[in-house]
Every structure is written in structure tokens, then in C-alpha cells.
Design a protein around this motif. Structure first.
Motif, PDB file in Angstrom:
ATOM      1  N   TYR B  12       0.844  -1.204   0.000  1.00 39.95           N
ATOM      2  CA  TYR B  12       0.000   0.000   0.000  1.00 39.95           C
ATOM      3  C   TYR B  12       0.873   1.247   0.000  1.00 39.95           C
ATOM      4  CZ  TYR B  12      -4.556  -2.151   0.830  1.00 39.95           C
ATOM      5  OH  TYR B  12      -5.724  -2.835   0.688  1.00 39.95           O
ATOM      6  N   ASN B  20       3.485   0.174   3.124  1.00 41.23           N
ATOM      7  CA  ASN B  20       3.037  -0.830   4.056  1.00 41.23           C
ATOM      8  C   ASN B  20       2.738  -2.109   3.274  1.00 41.23           C
ATOM      9  OD1 ASN B  20       1.825  -2.210   6.111  1.00 41.23           O
ATOM     10  ND2 ASN B  20      -0.040  -0.978   6.128  1.00 41.23           N
ATOM     11  N   ALA B  22       1.104  -5.348   2.458  1.00 43.24           N
ATOM     12  CA  ALA B  22      -0.124  -6.012   2.877  1.00 43.24           C
ATOM     13  C   ALA B  22      -0.102  -7.498   2.523  1.00 43.24           C
ATOM     14  CB  ALA B  22      -1.333  -5.345   2.241  1.00 43.24           C
ATOM     15  N   THR B  42      -7.593  -8.781  12.092  1.00 42.96           N
ATOM     16  CA  THR B  42      -7.751  -7.514  11.383  1.00 42.96           C
ATOM     17  C   THR B  42      -6.378  -7.045  10.904  1.00 42.96           C
ATOM     18  OG1 THR B  42      -9.410  -7.051  13.043  1.00 42.96           O
ATOM     19  CG2 THR B  42      -8.844  -5.263  11.553  1.00 42.96           C
ATOM     20  N   GLY B  43      -6.273  -6.683   9.632  1.00 41.48           N
ATOM     21  CA  GLY B  43      -4.999  -6.199   9.112  1.00 41.48           C
ATOM     22  C   GLY B  43      -4.038  -7.302   8.712  1.00 41.48           C
ATOM     23  N   SER B  44      -4.534  -8.536   8.611  1.00 42.67           N
ATOM     24  CA  SER B  44      -3.631  -9.630   8.249  1.00 42.67           C
ATOM     25  C   SER B  44      -3.485  -9.743   6.741  1.00 42.67           C
ATOM     26  CB  SER B  44      -4.163 -10.950   8.810  1.00 42.67           C
ATOM     27  OG  SER B  44      -5.436 -11.206   8.278  1.00 42.67           O
ATOM     28  N   GLY B  45      -4.284  -8.969   5.995  1.00 42.51           N
ATOM     29  CA  GLY B  45      -4.172  -8.991   4.536  1.00 42.51           C
ATOM     30  C   GLY B  45      -5.232  -9.825   3.859  1.00 42.51           C
ATOM     31  N   THR B  48      -7.316  -7.739   1.387  1.00 39.83           N
ATOM     32  CA  THR B  48      -6.481  -7.392   0.238  1.00 39.83           C
ATOM     33  C   THR B  48      -6.342  -8.599  -0.681  1.00 39.83           C
ATOM     34  OG1 THR B  48      -5.248  -6.052   1.798  1.00 39.83           O
ATOM     35  CG2 THR B  48      -4.311  -6.297  -0.386  1.00 39.83           C
ATOM     36  N   ARG B 219      -0.057 -11.237   9.142  1.00 39.35           N
ATOM     37  CA  ARG B 219       0.839 -10.181   8.672  1.00 39.35           C
ATOM     38  C   ARG B 219       1.210 -10.312   7.199  1.00 39.35           C
ATOM     39  NH1 ARG B 219       4.437  -8.572  13.744  1.00 39.35           N
ATOM     40  NH2 ARG B 219       2.836  -8.946  15.283  1.00 39.35           N
TER      41      ARG B 219
END
Lengths: 267, 283
Positions: B12, B20, B22, B42-45, B48, B219
Motif C-alpha cells: 500500500y 506498508n 499487505a 484484522t490487518g492480516s491482509g 487485500t 501479517r
């Protein structure tokens, strides 16, 4: 495509310019803009340019990032320069058909161009180095005296900070809605102007609904915390001038005096 | 071979200070007809990742193939891809816009260039498939309950007759009953139509009962990929990622530690029940 709009954006980094009191930056930006209109010769613009360059270096914001915002005003810039180039009366240097370029026109066009670029760069440097919250805090403090003549300064700045805060939220929301509709094969990029406007309906309806819902939620949350306007409200981080802020004021004063004295000398 | 991801990376805000990563080196094979769960914090990709599968996001590097065609090709028909790989986003509020549910579901098929009649036929079938009662067909989608809105949103994508259906957190914000209904609906859809289904969730309980394969994201990397039993046997590592195995796994582990002879690899409530009864009989 929405990512390209950098005008009015904040760039998160650590720099002397980021640390300055927002009031200093607001005053500096105004002083800079006014100084641009007082200058009458190119040496003055050279000084202004140098001042701007030093500020950019101090801000730690990549130059590329600052000039990306310039794309938005590129058309306006060209238009201004072309009009000035052709429509200024004076000593004719070059002419064809009904158009003529004059010596004064070239000078004016160049000056206008420089002025516009400096203006945008200077003001975007302020928003790039100041968070919206800080900016409105600073504005509220600066406009404080107007409260005496019953100008609702606090309300205005509160409205401004809410509006600014909602810009990234709504941008993100727009992006999500666009993707959701594109997943249903919606087309936002081709077709005639009328068709394109029609195609925006699936984007605008959810966006408006969500904006109203968010506004409602925010009003409720503010009321739940007993918000009742600015009277007697204290701040968690009140703005207090530091030594560096006075130094910055001094620098600005020095710059303004220099530009006004040198920049107004007849050439 | 339906979808193939080959060393996909995604970053990103690539050329700013906020850059960042992703997705990091993601390689996956998703064969036809599988029922897959993608799990991650949350935010683990995970969001995406699924947006790569229907071409909404182009990878920073790596390739993605759908039926052996590279979808990042300049002249690949993205519109066609999105009809074949249907993606339902988390919030139905982001896609509902028409005055009634039926018209809203017609939106997708109409974009595919179908005639009004064909689009309506598809919409009707899709709404029936998601089990929306007839009385709601001509109501405003904004007056429906959360669960019903979600059904209409799923129908909106189903109406395009996708070969792969991806659902991003279809149970978020629903009460337990609504959750069960939606998950039941999805698994029935899989059973009846045989399309590939990818279910994205952060809750193990959601997927454990239904899916045949679990992909765990952490991650930006694929950390585990396998059958539920196999993935849940790593429950200690899952906990370190802030995820948890289903409660059944914990229950069986504790029974084992207390000295009962039970199989700890069971994942569903029914299997656990049988296993406990078996152990009880032996005592």
C-alpha cells in the motif's frame, strides 16, 4: 484515482516545521501570500523562492509529494499564463494573425506563473505539516478576539475541523462503495457524459446515506458527552508558544521586510 | 484449476513514507468446487488478498491466473472476470442503492448486458436461492434487518452466475441466529450448485463447521493452509497470532489432559459429542 489529490492533505513525519505552533504557520502562510503580491521584480521572487525552498527542506516532506498536488492546478496555470501573454498591451515583440506578444506580456505571464506556483506550494506546505485539528485550533485562537463582536469563532472552527475530519473518511467510504459496485460490474470510467453521470447513482446513494448516518452518530456522541459549545471549554493540549515559535516569527518578519524593501525596487 | 496466485506481493502507498506491505509472497491454488475459509486477524491482509482474486487490486509483483489466463494482462476482460468471480463485501450498505430489493439485484446482470427480462429472471432465482421471502422483494432494501440486507447483497452478486463466490465477513454484526442462518445458507448453496466458495472471517467458530480447507493469514503471509483438523492442531501458534481454535478443540484438549482417551482433532460439535460418548462408554 482519488489518491492523487494531495491538496490539503497532511503528511505524517517528524520535522521542525511539523513541531511549530499552528498559529505561527497560519500567520507565516498569510505573510508569504501577501508578500507575493507586493513584489514587483524578479529579485523579490528569487528571495521568496529561496524562503520557500528552505521551508520545504525543513519540512522533511518529499518534493515529489508537494508537486503532485500541482497537477490539479496545471490547467489553471497555463490558462492564466496564456491570457497574460497575449492580452497585455505594450511593445510588440512577436505577432501573428490577430494575436501579439508584448514584452510586458512575457514579463507579466512569467510573474503570474511564479506567483501562482508559489502560492499553492506555500499554502499546501502549511496543510502538509499541520494536522487538521491543530490547524483549526490555531485558527480559533487567532480569531479569538472576534468573539468580542459576537462572531461564533468556536462554532466555525468546530465545523471546520469536523468537515476536515470527514474528508478522509468519506474518501475511504467512496473507495469501498466503488469497489463493491465494481464487483457487480458497474462501470465508472467509460461512456458519454450523461451515461457517466447516471452511472454515479449507485455510488452516490450509498455515500449520502452513510454520510447522514455518520453525521447523526457524531451528533449523538457529542451530546452524550455534554457538548454545549465553546464557553468555558478547556483543552487537553492548549496551544502555548515555545522559544522556537518566537524564532520563527522573527524569521518571517525578517523575510517580509527583506522582500518588501528589495522586491519593490524599480527595475 | 480455477484460481492460481503465484508469488503475489502487494504494498500500500508504495512510494511514500507510509508504505506498508499487505501481502508478502502469497502463492495459492484454489481448485474448482472447494469450500474454503480464509482466517486472519484484522490487518492480516485477507481483504487485500480476496480483492486480488477478482482484479479490483493489481498486485505490486507476481501473477494471478484465472482458468490459466493472466488477469493482470492489459487486454484481459476485467468485467467478465468480476462476473465469474463474485465478491460480496462486508457491509451490504455499501452496495444497496435501488428503491426496492428486486431492482437492486437486477443491477449486476444488467451491467453484464442482459435484457430486462433475463436480468429479472436471474434476480428472481438469486433471491430465491438466498431464501428471501416474497413479501420483501418490493420493499426498500434500507428497511430490512441486517441479516436480510446481507441476503439481498449476496443475491446481488449471485445473480451474475459466478463460478467462484467470495464472501468477506458475511456474519459481521449479526446475532447468533442470523449468523447461523447465513452460514447455513452459504453451505447449502455450495452443496446445491457446486460453485467454489471462499469465506473470509476472523472467527474460527464460523468456518470450522462448514469448510473443507482453511487458509490462515498473518501479517500478509499465508501461515497455515490445510484441512481444519490439521490447522487446528496448531492451536498454540494460532493463539499467538491473536486467533483461537474453536472451543471444541480446547474442550477436547482439556479432556485429554484430564486423562480421558479422546481424539483431540475433532472440529465440529457433533464429532465431539460422539467422541465424548465413546470415551464415556469405555469408562
Amino acid at each position: 484515482m482519488l489518491k492523487d489529490i494531495t491538496l490539503g492533505q497532511y503528511y505524517r513525519t517528524e520535522s521542525p516545521l511539523h513541531r511549530l505552533d499552528p498559529r505561527v504557520k497560519i500567520v507565516a502562510t498569510f505573510a508569504f501570500i501577501i508578500s507575493l503580491f507586493l513584489v514587483k521584480n524578479f529579485i523579490g521572487y528569487l528571495i521568496a523562492g529561496l524562503f520557500l525552498l528552505i521551508c520545504i527542506r525543513l519540512s522533511n516532506v518529499p518534493v515529489r509529494f508537494i508537486f503532485r498536488g500541482m497537477k490539479a492546478i496545471f490547467f489553471l496555470l497555463i490558462l492564466t499564463m496564456v491570457f497574460n501573454l497575449f492580452l497585455t498591451p505594450g511593445i510588440v515583440v512577436f505577432s501573428f494573425w490577430k494575436l501579439q506578444i508584448t514584452k510586458e506580456g512575457i514579463k507579466l505571464a512569467l510573474m503570474m506563473g511564479i506567483r501562482l506556483v508559489f502560492l499553492i506550494t506555500g499554502s499546501s506546505l502549511m496543510t502538509l505539516t499541520t494536522t487538521p485539528n491543530n490547524l483549526t485550533d490555531g485558527l480559533e485562537k487567532l480569531l479569538g478576539p472576534l468573539k468580542k463582536i459576537r462572531v461564533p469563532v468556536h462554532e466555525i472552527s468546530m465545523m471546520m475541523s469536523i468537515a476536515l475530519r470527514f474528508i478522509p473518511i468519506l474518501m475511504e467510504e467512496t473507495d469501498k462503495i466503488m469497489k463493491a459496485q465494481m464487483a457487480r460490474c458497474a462501470d465508472f470510467e467509460s461512456g458519454s457524459v450523461i451515461n457517466r453521470a447516471k452511472n454515479l447513482i449507485p455510488l452516490l446513494v450509498p455515500l449520502f446515506i452513510s454520510a447522514f448516518r455518520r453525521a447523526n452518530d457524531l451528533a449523538m456522541a457529542m451530546e452524550a458527552r455534554c457538548y454545549r459549545g465553546g464557553d468555558g471549554r478547556t483543552k487537553m493540549k492548549p496551544l502555548i508558544y515555545q522559544k522556537r515559535d518566537f524564532i520563527a516569527y522573527l524569521c518571517i518578519l525578517l523575510y517580509v521586510v527583506m522582500v518588501v524593501v528589495i522586491g519593490r525596487l524599480p527595475v | 484449476m480455477a484460481i492460481l496466485l503465484n508469488h503475489v506481493n502487494y504494498i500500500y502507498d508504495e512510494d511514500t513514507a507510509m508504505a506498508n506491505a499487505a501481502l508478502i509472497d502469497v502463492s495459492l491454488k484454489i481448485p474448482d468446487g472447494q469450500f474454503i475459509g480464509i482466517i486472519g486477524h484484522t490487518g492480516s491482509g485477507k481483504s487485500t488478498l480476496i480483492q486480488h482474486m477478482n482484479g479490483l487490486i493489481a498486485p505490486s509483483s507476481g501473477q494471478i491466473f484465472f482458468n490459466n489466463e493472466d488477469i493482470c494482462d492489459r487486454d484481459y476482460n476485467k468485467k467478465n472476470l468480476r462476473a465469474r468471480v463474485g465478491l460480496v463485501f462486508q457491509y451490504p450498505e455499501h452496495q444497496l442503492f435501488e428503491t426496492d430489493c428486486f431492482k437492486d439485484v437486477c443491477f449486476g446482470p444488467k451491467n453484464l448486458g442482459l435484457s430486462q427480462k433475463d436480468a429479472e429472471l436471474r434476480a428472481y432465482t438469486a433471491l430465491k436461492q438466498v431464501g428471501l421471502e416474497d413479501e420483501y422483494f418490493y420493499q426498500s432494501p434500507f428497511d430490512l434487518s441486517g441479516g436480510q440486507k446481507r441476503r439481498v447483497a449476496i443475491a446481488g452478486v449471485l445473480a451474475m452466475n459466478p463460478e467462484v463466490l467470495i464472501l468477506d465477513e458475511p456474519t459481521a454484526g449479526l446475532d447468533p441466529k442470523g449468523r447461523e442462518e447465513i452460514l447455513g445458507l452459504i453451505s447449502e448453496l455450495h452443496r446445491k450448485t457446486g460453485i467454489t466458495i471462499i469465506l473470509v472471517s476472523h472467527s474460527m467458530e464460523d468456518v470450522a463447521d462448514y469448510v473443507e480447507r482453511i487458509i490462515v493469514m498473518n501479517r500478509g503471509r499465508v501461515t497455515f493452509d490445510g484441512e481444519p483438523k490439521e490447522v487446528f492442531s496448531h492451536y498454540k501458534e494460532l493463539e499467538e497470532m491473536g486467533l483461537a481454535a474453536p472451543q471444541v478443540t480446547y474442550c477436547m484438549q482439556e479432556l485429554r489432559e484430564a486423562g480421558f482417551d479422546v481424539d483431540t482433532s475433532v472440529t465440529t460439535l457433533l464429532e465431539a459429542k460422539n467422541e465424548i460418548l465413546k470415551a464415556f462408554m469405555k469408562c
